[in-house]
Design an enzyme around this catalytic site. Sequence first.
Site, PDB file in Angstrom:
ATOM      1  N   GLU A  58      -7.919  -0.216   0.779  1.00  0.00           N
ATOM      2  CA  GLU A  58      -7.914  -0.399  -0.682  1.00  0.00           C
ATOM      3  C   GLU A  58      -9.283  -0.886  -1.103  1.00  0.00           C
ATOM      4  O   GLU A  58      -9.924  -1.657  -0.373  1.00  0.00           O
ATOM      5  CB  GLU A  58      -6.871  -1.442  -1.071  1.00  0.00           C
ATOM      6  CG  GLU A  58      -5.459  -1.049  -0.743  1.00  0.00           C
ATOM      7  CD  GLU A  58      -4.471  -2.085  -1.264  1.00  0.00           C
ATOM      8  OE1 GLU A  58      -3.919  -1.891  -2.352  1.00  0.00           O
ATOM      9  OE2 GLU A  58      -4.278  -3.106  -0.584  1.00  0.00           O
ATOM     10  N   LYS A  93       6.656   7.660  -1.454  1.00  0.00           N
ATOM     11  CA  LYS A  93       5.501   8.490  -1.809  1.00  0.00           C
ATOM     12  C   LYS A  93       5.751   9.916  -1.334  1.00  0.00           C
ATOM     13  O   LYS A  93       6.198  10.130  -0.212  1.00  0.00           O
ATOM     14  CB  LYS A  93       4.224   7.935  -1.165  1.00  0.00           C
ATOM     15  CG  LYS A  93       3.758   6.625  -1.817  1.00  0.00           C
ATOM     16  CD  LYS A  93       2.458   6.154  -1.204  1.00  0.00           C
ATOM     17  CE  LYS A  93       2.117   4.736  -1.641  1.00  0.00           C
ATOM     18  NZ  LYS A  93       1.493   4.629  -2.935  1.00  0.00           N
ATOM     19  N   LYS A 153      -8.266  -5.018   2.155  1.00  0.00           N
ATOM     20  CA  LYS A 153      -8.668  -5.028   0.745  1.00  0.00           C
ATOM     21  C   LYS A 153     -10.193  -4.965   0.687  1.00  0.00           C
ATOM     22  O   LYS A 153     -10.870  -5.318   1.646  1.00  0.00           O
ATOM     23  CB  LYS A 153      -8.207  -6.333   0.081  1.00  0.00           C
ATOM     24  CG  LYS A 153      -6.696  -6.523   0.139  1.00  0.00           C
ATOM     25  CD  LYS A 153      -6.084  -6.423  -1.228  1.00  0.00           C
ATOM     26  CE  LYS A 153      -4.606  -6.634  -1.204  1.00  0.00           C
ATOM     27  NZ  LYS A 153      -3.812  -5.492  -1.654  1.00  0.00           N
ATOM     28  N   ASP A 161       1.416  -8.294   4.474  1.00  0.00           N
ATOM     29  CA  ASP A 161       1.456  -7.570   3.198  1.00  0.00           C
ATOM     30  C   ASP A 161       1.492  -6.049   3.398  1.00  0.00           C
ATOM     31  O   ASP A 161       2.153  -5.346   2.634  1.00  0.00           O
ATOM     32  CB  ASP A 161       0.212  -7.957   2.377  1.00  0.00           C
ATOM     33  CG  ASP A 161       0.246  -7.400   0.966  1.00  0.00           C
ATOM     34  OD1 ASP A 161       1.286  -7.558   0.295  1.00  0.00           O
ATOM     35  OD2 ASP A 161      -0.755  -6.800   0.537  1.00  0.00           O
ATOM     36  N   ASP A 168      10.627  -0.146   0.811  1.00  0.00           N
ATOM     37  CA  ASP A 168       9.221  -0.089   1.180  1.00  0.00           C
ATOM     38  C   ASP A 168       8.684   1.074   0.365  1.00  0.00           C
ATOM     39  O   ASP A 168       9.000   2.233   0.658  1.00  0.00           O
ATOM     40  CB  ASP A 168       9.060   0.194   2.675  1.00  0.00           C
ATOM     41  CG  ASP A 168       7.597   0.203   3.084  1.00  0.00           C
ATOM     42  OD1 ASP A 168       6.784   0.798   2.339  1.00  0.00           O
ATOM     43  OD2 ASP A 168       7.245  -0.370   4.116  1.00  0.00           O
ATOM     44  N   HIS A 169       7.903   0.786  -0.660  1.00  0.00           N
ATOM     45  CA  HIS A 169       7.614   1.860  -1.614  1.00  0.00           C
ATOM     46  C   HIS A 169       6.794   2.996  -0.987  1.00  0.00           C
ATOM     47  O   HIS A 169       6.742   4.091  -1.524  1.00  0.00           O
ATOM     48  CB  HIS A 169       6.986   1.317  -2.904  1.00  0.00           C
ATOM     49  CG  HIS A 169       5.524   0.986  -2.801  1.00  0.00           C
ATOM     50  ND1 HIS A 169       5.067  -0.175  -2.255  1.00  0.00           N
ATOM     51  CD2 HIS A 169       4.430   1.669  -3.188  1.00  0.00           C
ATOM     52  CE1 HIS A 169       3.746  -0.185  -2.305  1.00  0.00           C
ATOM     53  NE2 HIS A 169       3.323   0.917  -2.871  1.00  0.00           N
ATOM     54  N   HIS A 175       4.364  -1.238   5.372  1.00  0.00           N
ATOM     55  CA  HIS A 175       3.901   0.107   4.998  1.00  0.00           C
ATOM     56  C   HIS A 175       3.294   0.876   6.185  1.00  0.00           C
ATOM     57  O   HIS A 175       3.650   2.016   6.449  1.00  0.00           O
ATOM     58  CB  HIS A 175       2.853   0.037   3.889  1.00  0.00           C
ATOM     59  CG  HIS A 175       3.294  -0.727   2.676  1.00  0.00           C
ATOM     60  ND1 HIS A 175       4.585  -0.714   2.225  1.00  0.00           N
ATOM     61  CD2 HIS A 175       2.619  -1.525   1.810  1.00  0.00           C
ATOM     62  CE1 HIS A 175       4.681  -1.465   1.140  1.00  0.00           C
ATOM     63  NE2 HIS A 175       3.507  -1.973   0.867  1.00  0.00           N
TER      64      HIS A 175
HETATM   65  C1  BG6 Z   1       1.923  -3.681  -1.998  1.00  0.00           C
HETATM   66  C2  BG6 Z   1       1.030  -4.813  -1.564  1.00  0.00           C
HETATM   67  O1  BG6 Z   1       3.106  -3.660  -1.242  1.00  0.00           O
HETATM   68  O2  BG6 Z   1       1.247  -2.441  -1.822  1.00  0.00           O
HETATM   69  C3  BG6 Z   1      -0.275  -4.782  -2.325  1.00  0.00           C
HETATM   70  O3  BG6 Z   1       1.696  -6.039  -1.783  1.00  0.00           O
HETATM   71  C4  BG6 Z   1      -0.938  -3.430  -2.219  1.00  0.00           C
HETATM   72  O4  BG6 Z   1      -1.151  -5.798  -1.850  1.00  0.00           O
HETATM   73  C5  BG6 Z   1       0.048  -2.321  -2.577  1.00  0.00           C
HETATM   74  O5  BG6 Z   1      -2.045  -3.403  -3.102  1.00  0.00           O
HETATM   75  C6  BG6 Z   1      -0.551  -0.972  -2.290  1.00  0.00           C
HETATM   76  O6  BG6 Z   1       0.296   0.023  -2.807  1.00  0.00           O
HETATM   77  P1  BG6 Z   1      -0.275   1.439  -3.269  1.00  0.00           P
HETATM   78  O7  BG6 Z   1       0.953   2.204  -3.650  1.00  0.00           O
HETATM   79  O8  BG6 Z   1      -1.213   1.183  -4.405  1.00  0.00           O
HETATM   80  O9  BG6 Z   1      -0.982   1.993  -2.079  1.00  0.00           O
END
Ligand code: BG6
Length: 516
Positions: free
Chosen positions: A240, A206, A364, A259, A201-202, A264
């Site tokens: 976003e 962060k 979004k 998503d 989970d990126h 996240h």
């Molecule tokens: C991704 C989603 O996991 O995270 C995207 O699939 C989203 O829809 C993105 O835009 C947001 O990541 P960050 O790092 O730009 O906040």
Amino acid sequence: MNETKESHPFLEGLSSHRGAPPTAIVIFGASGDLTARKLMPALYNLGVDNLLPADFSFIGYGRREMTNDEFRHSMKEAVEKFSRRPLDEKLWENLSKGIRFQVGGYDDAESFARLGETIESLEEQVGGEIQTLFYISTPPSAFASILNNLGMSGLAKRNIGSRRSSKVVIEKPFGRNLESARKLNKVIASHFDESQVFRIDHYLGKETVQSLLVQRFANSIFEPIWNRRYVECIQITVSESIGVGSRAGYYDQSGALRDMIQNHVMQLLALTAMEPPVSLDPESIRDEKVKVLKAIQPLRVDGEESEVVRGRYVEGLVEGEKAVGYLEEESVPPASTTETFVALRLSINNWRWKGVPFYLRSGKRMARRASEIAIQFKLPPGILFSEKEKFDVGPNVMVLRIQPDEGLTLTLNSKVPGLETRTQPVKMNFGYATTFGSNTPEAYERLILDAMVGDGTLFIRGDETEASWKLFTPLLDYWAEDSNHPKSYLAGSWGPVEADALLHRENHEWRVAGSG
Ligand code: BG6
């Protein structure tokens, strides 16, 4: 496979930082967007920082035929376009020697046997065992086939029991609901030990998300007030300004809940609300996250008391530019009922949080890009400074700003200078960029490095994914049967009015996220 031993290790002389053994990373889905935008630039920047292990190589694996040179060329372009630091020709030349491409299917055993041969020949060149890090970055429909083939080919069990044992990184989405997540976990468990598995989970990579643990547990002033006695409510926003762009094919099947929220946003919530872990080792932290996720009460999904709002953007202005509505975006089916915004209220039924609402929202095409966690404290008892005309007294709020403009803001009430006693809320601000400079590593750099050294702290354990899906599956099932469309909101706004009403019920207001 005719490179000489001398030409192979692409970062000659690299020290094995943090103890990563010699490694070959195999990326499935190597011609995809994520590899170009995030993974290759992350590898490149790890190289710049001298953080890749010696004898490191990268095998791009994909279904479309490509020569090594063509693949290297596309990777170079990716670095030029997406790396946070400019491409250095000399470093790239060195690095690219270890990059190769292997064509293959995801469900045919022969391709995996060939992959095994490639890895063996790399070991011959290096003159010893190497760790293989399999990175699954394909559409989710291919996950199970790849995992099964890694298992059946014996690749999953390579060097098992040693620190060079194979590892597997799995991209999101991890399942579509509880059942599919459980199935996927079963497939994984039939071939891999949990210690070999890294569900990504990126957001956990962060910088500011990692520093949440430091803020909470390396300072003694916050923990005593981090509970229902002092906290009025907690708001987590991940907004976003971008729309779905060219990703409608994926996004329309997914929606904001799958998503962003299920993964996240829930990770942010777990780190904010969990109990102090007994140590910083991965299992202790993940145990606490699972415990708090399990304490969340089932959501009320319908009727007057519903705790959920789903929205969808219609045409509007985002940061001064006209933006089309979701239904007008390229490749969105006209009958789509997919949500592009979700707001919800969660209750955590434990000693610390009982009675404190947790408000979460993500969408979004919102007014601006901002991710933050706001802890709103209770108002003072209103005995002094209570005259409304004279005293502007607001709640103390601590905002952890995750992005952009990473930092921490504390809102306090202060006396306005002058001969009369008047008050006004003021902000104390700590900014990462001001204190530490702005060139922080990207999340993927940290996460790939951690997976290479076998540190699972910033990855999601199987039971965590299931706890989160368990909470949201009844809501997804309800929506699947619900013929109502999501509530409309103007592109460039903060979401549908119903999301405001959700908070008004308890006399709360959404903060203007990103306002410090
Ligand atoms: C991704 C989603 O996991 O995270 C995207 O699939 C989203 O829809 C993105 O835009 C947001 O990541 P960050 O790092 O730009 O906040």
